[in-house]
Write an enzyme that holds these catalytic residues in place. Sequence first.
Site, PDB file in Angstrom:
ATOM      1  N   SER A   9      -4.053  -5.352  78.043  1.00  0.00           N
ATOM      2  CA  SER A   9      -3.986  -6.350  77.049  1.00  0.00           C
ATOM      3  C   SER A   9      -5.307  -7.422  76.976  1.00  0.00           C
ATOM      4  O   SER A   9      -5.507  -8.005  77.728  1.00  0.00           O
ATOM      5  CB  SER A   9      -3.101  -7.370  77.242  1.00  0.00           C
ATOM      6  N   HIS A  34      -4.760  -2.596  74.379  1.00  0.00           N
ATOM      7  CA  HIS A  34      -3.522  -3.280  73.611  1.00  0.00           C
ATOM      8  C   HIS A  34      -4.142  -4.569  73.117  1.00  0.00           C
ATOM      9  O   HIS A  34      -4.860  -5.322  73.986  1.00  0.00           O
ATOM     10  CB  HIS A  34      -2.512  -3.665  74.415  1.00  0.00           C
ATOM     11  N   ASP A  36      -3.411  -8.186  70.899  1.00  0.00           N
ATOM     12  CA  ASP A  36      -2.288  -8.962  70.588  1.00  0.00           C
ATOM     13  C   ASP A  36      -3.040  -9.828  69.383  1.00  0.00           C
ATOM     14  O   ASP A  36      -3.763 -10.836  69.545  1.00  0.00           O
ATOM     15  CB  ASP A  36      -2.009  -9.947  71.650  1.00  0.00           C
ATOM     16  N   MET A  38      -2.239 -12.803  66.671  1.00  0.00           N
ATOM     17  CA  MET A  38      -1.374 -13.793  66.686  1.00  0.00           C
ATOM     18  C   MET A  38      -1.691 -14.726  65.299  1.00  0.00           C
ATOM     19  O   MET A  38      -2.986 -15.136  65.520  1.00  0.00           O
ATOM     20  CB  MET A  38      -1.132 -14.619  67.859  1.00  0.00           C
ATOM     21  N   HIS A  67      -0.706  -5.055  68.229  1.00  0.00           N
ATOM     22  CA  HIS A  67       0.466  -5.587  68.377  1.00  0.00           C
ATOM     23  C   HIS A  67       0.388  -6.725  67.399  1.00  0.00           C
ATOM     24  O   HIS A  67      -0.228  -7.993  67.621  1.00  0.00           O
ATOM     25  CB  HIS A  67       0.836  -5.957  69.724  1.00  0.00           C
ATOM     26  N   MET A  69       1.568 -10.052  65.767  1.00  0.00           N
ATOM     27  CA  MET A  69       2.540 -11.031  66.089  1.00  0.00           C
ATOM     28  C   MET A  69       2.243 -12.087  64.654  1.00  0.00           C
ATOM     29  O   MET A  69       1.578 -12.971  65.037  1.00  0.00           O
ATOM     30  CB  MET A  69       2.608 -11.716  67.261  1.00  0.00           C
ATOM     31  N   MET A 138       9.746  -6.636  74.304  1.00  0.00           N
ATOM     32  CA  MET A 138       8.902  -7.643  74.750  1.00  0.00           C
ATOM     33  C   MET A 138       9.733  -8.134  75.958  1.00  0.00           C
ATOM     34  O   MET A 138      11.013  -8.578  75.794  1.00  0.00           O
ATOM     35  CB  MET A 138       8.888  -9.027  73.801  1.00  0.00           C
ATOM     36  N   ASP A 176       6.060  -5.237  77.493  1.00  0.00           N
ATOM     37  CA  ASP A 176       4.867  -5.961  77.239  1.00  0.00           C
ATOM     38  C   ASP A 176       5.254  -7.482  77.710  1.00  0.00           C
ATOM     39  O   ASP A 176       6.232  -7.933  77.069  1.00  0.00           O
ATOM     40  CB  ASP A 176       4.597  -5.987  75.875  1.00  0.00           C
TER      41      ASP A 176
HETATM   42  C1  DX5 Z   1       2.617 -11.656  74.791  1.00  0.00           C
HETATM   43  C2  DX5 Z   1       1.646 -10.734  74.482  1.00  0.00           C
HETATM   44  C3  DX5 Z   1       1.392  -9.767  75.796  1.00  0.00           C
HETATM   45  C4  DX5 Z   1       0.467 -10.505  76.802  1.00  0.00           C
HETATM   46  C5  DX5 Z   1       0.740  -9.816  77.929  1.00  0.00           C
HETATM   47  O1  DX5 Z   1       2.619 -12.347  73.474  1.00  0.00           O
HETATM   48  O2  DX5 Z   1       2.035  -9.798  73.575  1.00  0.00           O
HETATM   49  O3  DX5 Z   1       0.424  -8.416  75.299  1.00  0.00           O
HETATM   50  O4  DX5 Z   1      -0.699 -10.690  76.562  1.00  0.00           O
HETATM   51  O5  DX5 Z   1       0.131 -10.706  79.098  1.00  0.00           O
HETATM   52  P1  DX5 Z   1       0.618 -10.566  80.609  1.00  0.00           P
HETATM   53  O6  DX5 Z   1       0.820  -9.349  81.057  1.00  0.00           O
HETATM   54  O7  DX5 Z   1      -0.346 -11.367  81.281  1.00  0.00           O
HETATM   55  O8  DX5 Z   1       1.957 -11.252  80.404  1.00  0.00           O
HETATM   56 ZN    ZN Z   2       1.454  -7.609  73.003  1.00  0.00          ZN
END
Ligand code: DX5
Ligand code: ZN
Length: 225
Positions: A9, A34, A36, A38, A67, A69, A138, A176
């Site tokens: 990630s 990956h 993220d 947001m 991903h 969000m 999740m 994740d």
């Molecule tokens: C959380 C994200 C994850 C996060 C994972 O909202 O979707 O992908 O970055 O990070 P770790 O592995 O450090 O929990």
């Molecule tokens: Zn993620």
Amino acid sequence: MNKFLLAPSIIASDFTHLADEIAAVESAGADWLHMDIMDGHFVPTITIGPLFVDACKRVTKLPIDVHLMISNPDQYLEVFAKAGASNITVHVETCDHLQQTIQKIKSLGCTAGVTLNPSTPASALDEVLPLVDLVLVMSVKPGYSGQSFMPDMISKVEEIRNKLNELRSTAFLEVDGGISAETLPLMRKAGADVFVAGNAIFKHPQGAGEGIKKLRNSFARSERY
Ligand code: DX5
Ligand code: ZN
């Protein structure tokens, strides 16, 4: 049983050395990157957007696993596909017409994933399970890297694995949040086959490559105990 995919990630990486961080995980055998995304609305945090996806795409051959969000993801599917996403995953909580969203992702040439918050029951995905290429469970509340793994999510993975098997689906089952050398084997045994990890990889004291190796070996090691 031993074969599984690792998806580092990128938000846990050092952005001042982004290309090096990506090269380190790529040469250590990462399978996907990956990302993220947001928006500060669906989740409290604001992270990265399509320009960042595009920049990463230019320095890696790895498939990019986006991903989302974000609220109203339909509005942004095209821009993420153009930026270089291979897979786009949307949250069931953000989609009014989930089937249409999945079809739209596929029509853009990407594989389509669905995910759900820890508090959302697996049954929320029942209708779309036959259509998707990936289901993401999740194992933390979305919003931040570095949170603690939620053990209650092990049974959710088992439940979804059983449903996918009943459908004879070849969809990936990805997890994740809080994935480490300790939690990966638990989720692997429950039926997950793709593991997102931020801190366990990019914050490994000997570097991201070592982080990958430790996760890669964790399942085989746990089997010997
Ligand atoms: C959380 C994200 C994850 C996060 C994972 O909202 O979707 O992908 O970055 O990070 P770790 O592995 O450090 O929990
Ligand atoms: Zn993620």
